[in-house]
Every structure is written in structure tokens, then in C-alpha cells.
Design a protein around this motif. Sequence first.
Motif, mmCIF file in Angstrom:
data_model
loop_
_atom_site.group_PDB
_atom_site.id
_atom_site.type_symbol
_atom_site.label_atom_id
_atom_site.label_comp_id
_atom_site.label_asym_id
_atom_site.label_seq_id
_atom_site.Cartn_x
_atom_site.Cartn_y
_atom_site.Cartn_z
ATOM 1 N N LYS A 113 0.799 -1.225 0.000
ATOM 2 C CA LYS A 113 0.000 0.000 0.000
ATOM 3 C C LYS A 113 0.828 1.270 0.000
ATOM 4 N N GLY A 114 2.061 1.231 0.554
ATOM 5 C CA GLY A 114 2.851 2.437 0.708
ATOM 6 C C GLY A 114 3.898 2.582 -0.373
ATOM 7 N N ALA A 115 4.392 3.810 -0.541
ATOM 8 C CA ALA A 115 5.505 4.071 -1.442
ATOM 9 C C ALA A 115 6.804 3.983 -0.651
ATOM 10 N N PHE A 116 7.825 3.376 -1.252
ATOM 11 C CA PHE A 116 9.123 3.242 -0.588
ATOM 12 C C PHE A 116 10.072 4.312 -1.125
ATOM 13 N N ARG B 65 -3.503 -1.096 -2.643
ATOM 14 C CA ARG B 65 -4.101 -1.657 -1.431
ATOM 15 C C ARG B 65 -4.994 -2.834 -1.799
ATOM 16 N N ALA B 66 -4.832 -3.966 -1.096
ATOM 17 C CA ALA B 66 -5.746 -5.090 -1.260
ATOM 18 C C ALA B 66 -7.020 -4.790 -0.481
ATOM 19 N N GLN C 8 -6.612 -1.971 -5.300
ATOM 20 C CA GLN C 8 -6.972 -0.603 -5.690
ATOM 21 C C GLN C 8 -5.718 0.254 -5.634
ATOM 22 N N ALA C 9 -5.410 0.929 -6.719
ATOM 23 C CA ALA C 9 -4.261 1.827 -6.735
ATOM 24 C C ALA C 9 -4.488 2.961 -5.753
ATOM 25 N N ARG C 10 -3.441 3.342 -5.050
ATOM 26 C CA ARG C 10 -3.605 4.344 -4.003
ATOM 27 C C ARG C 10 -4.079 5.673 -4.555
ATOM 28 N N THR D 181 -11.347 -1.211 -9.109
ATOM 29 C CA THR D 181 -10.378 -2.185 -8.613
ATOM 30 C C THR D 181 -9.907 -3.078 -9.757
ATOM 31 N N THR D 182 -8.784 -3.742 -9.523
ATOM 32 C CA THR D 182 -8.231 -4.726 -10.444
ATOM 33 C C THR D 182 -8.187 -6.068 -9.727
#
Length: 425
Positions: free
Chosen positions: A37-40, A133-134, A149-151, A158-159
Motif C-alpha cells: 500500500k505504501g511508497a518506498f 491496497r488489497a 486498488q491503486a492508491r 479495482t483490479t
Amino acid sequence: MSRPSTYDAIVIGAGPAGSSVALTLARHGWSVAIVEKGAFPRRKVCGEYISASNLVLLDRLEIGDAWRMNAGPEIRRVGFFSGETCVEAPMPDAKYLPSAKDAFGRALGRDVLDALLLQAAQSAGAAILQPCRAVAIDRDGDMQKVRIQARENSGDETTALWAPVIVAAHGSWEPGPLPSQFEKISRPSDLLGFKAHFTGSSLAPDLMPLLAFPGGYGGMVLADHGRLSISCCIRRDMLARLRRNRSSGHDGSKQDGPTQDGPTHDGNVSAAEAVFRHLMASCRGVSDALDGARLDGRWLAAGPIRPGIRACYEQDIFRVGNAAGESHPIIAEGISMALQSGWLLARELAGASSGRAGREAAGRRYQAAWRGLFSTRVYAAAAIARVALGPAGPALMAGAIRNFPQALTLGAHMSGKTRSVPGLT
């Protein structure tokens, strides 16, 4: 080129547990997707210490050299700071390791460690879906369908992805819609986690002290790039009391607090400011180490933590890291348990027979291996935390450790810091 929608395994979460299982499976020829879900790079509430028992595993994951290059100094002493008490004792070394230079653990910021692991997983062939995010997992015949779902997508679009194996590596602190996530419950006794980095501290570079203070506990360690990592857990009711007292000016502390606040506020008093001032006022060792130090970035907050042992395999979902089970952070073994649980699961899945019966057998073996490796440290951490969080806990611990400093060395050994990882030595 569009991504495939069907994989052998879908891993939800790219922390140490998720990335370790994903890259190990990918190196066994599995097609793996990681949903993160987060960006690194990103920071996390975490003590950041990694025991020497993990160094063979880091080499197997092919990030050992990068870890050694970036991590902070060797931690050769364990300490105890509470009130005016400052005690230290030798850290037990992992004598079974192949190299004497790897006999002691070190600390590395999660912003660095997680990026190293995720890059290794990607290099091994894992597909990285980030930031995504799942939002749902549903049975679809012999497969499971994960909706992501893309943040940046603010709508409901959703995909769908499919895989027979789903690995929950999303931790335990954040509630959500997935069957592997936990219901949000708020109790006065909840432990909330806080973490910050400081530069310019005077903490001895080879020392990792346990901090005990009214209503909570924590730890300090020198990590990478000269950053001191300080993390702690505090009871929700104690935090509320501290903030009320600070707002009314009744706590009497004189120390300067951090200039950046935590995520929640009560009038003019942030949660982070209240916790920081409580630490400085309650532990002379903390105030001495941070005298003149500078806050590096913002304070982070998370929780409540959920210590305990959970089902490792349930409803066709495998759990790793904190989702599978969690020790009180008082023993500083969170990253170790995350990395090692990912390795244990990947080892069982890679050797499992195909079909649902094979997955269930792998789940049973994995759960037995997980409990054999981690249950003692979970129970030991719970016992230590129970004392620390008692009304007279810090004073009792201080008295006992002053008279028997070797208890610190024994506690580090019992917490698993010298225990080898199955299948690696």
C-alpha cells in the motif's frame, strides 16, 4: 506491457516478512506478486535492531553485504535505563555463526532495510504492485481472487488478481476489510507505539538499553548514518493522562520537546510531545543521551500492538510477521521474527505438493515450525512486559537489575537473539 493477473502466490505487504517470503518463492521458480500500500522508502514504527541470528538468512536472501555496509555499529552490550538507574551487561554473541565478525546484531532503519528486501524480491522476478491496497479476498474455485486498488485511485475501481496461495504480511496494527485483518477495538490498556530518529546523541554506539517508565517501555539503539532510533510503547490511558496534565501545565517537566508532532492532538499538546517529555523525565539515561540531540524527521505513531500467537494458516490464507504472531517489542525481536517467519513459510510452500491438500499440509507444518521457533520468546516477552507495565514495575525491575546485571544477558539469550534459524546452519 500489461501485468499478468494470475500468479502462484500473492503476498500482501512488502515489509521484511512479505519480501522475504516473496523473494524466496520467486527463486524457487514461483510467479509471485507483492501488493504494497505504501511508497518506498518509508519509515515505520519499529525498534530496527536485527539480531546476529539473522545474518546467515540475510546472506541467503542476498542482501547480507548491503546490510553490513549500511547498518549501524555492532551491539555488544545490553542496558537498562529507568529513573536514575543505568545498568549495562554483555550482549550474548551468536558463536555458532560462520564468521566471528557477525557474532553481534546491528540496527538498520526500516526505510533502508525494506527497500533492500523489496529490490531483491523484484530482482528475483516478483511483480511489485505499489502503491496498491488489497481491498477484498474471495474464493474462486481452487483459486482466490484478490481485488486491489491503486492508491491514487479515489474511486471504487479495482483490479483483480488470482492465485491459489495468499500470504498475509500486512501486520496486525491496522484494521481492514480482509479476512486476515483484525477488528478495531479500543481499550484503556492498549499499547500504542511511538518512534523517532535523532542525530547527535551521546549514547554509546555498542549499547542497546531497555527503557522502563510508568505506563510503558521502550528501547534505544544507534542505527545507520549516525541516527539514534528510539521507540516505545505506552498504555493508552497513561498517554491520555499525560496529555491532560501537559495541557493543564501540571506535569512539571522542564525538558524541551521535539519540534514536530505525532499524528494526533489534544489542544496544544501532541501525543508525541507528551510521550517524549515523559521519557525524558522518567529515564535519566534517555535525557543524558539526547541532551543536545536533534530530531531527524517526524515522530511516528501506530498501534495498538497485538501481542500473542495466532493461526498461521486459516481460510486458505497463510500469515507471516505480526499477522501470524507478535511478541511484546520489549525484547526487540520483531524484525527477526518477521524475516524468519517468511523463510519458514517459503521453505514449506516450496516443497509442498500441488492442490489444496498440499497447501493445508504445508500450513500445518509451517504452524508447527513457527511455534517451535517463536513461542518461547513470545511468552518470555509477555512475562517481562507484564512486570514492566505493573504499577511498581519500573522500580522492581530497576532494583532487580542493579543487584543482578547478568539478568540482562540472560534475557537477551532467552529472547532468541542467539538461536539459529532452522535449515540455515
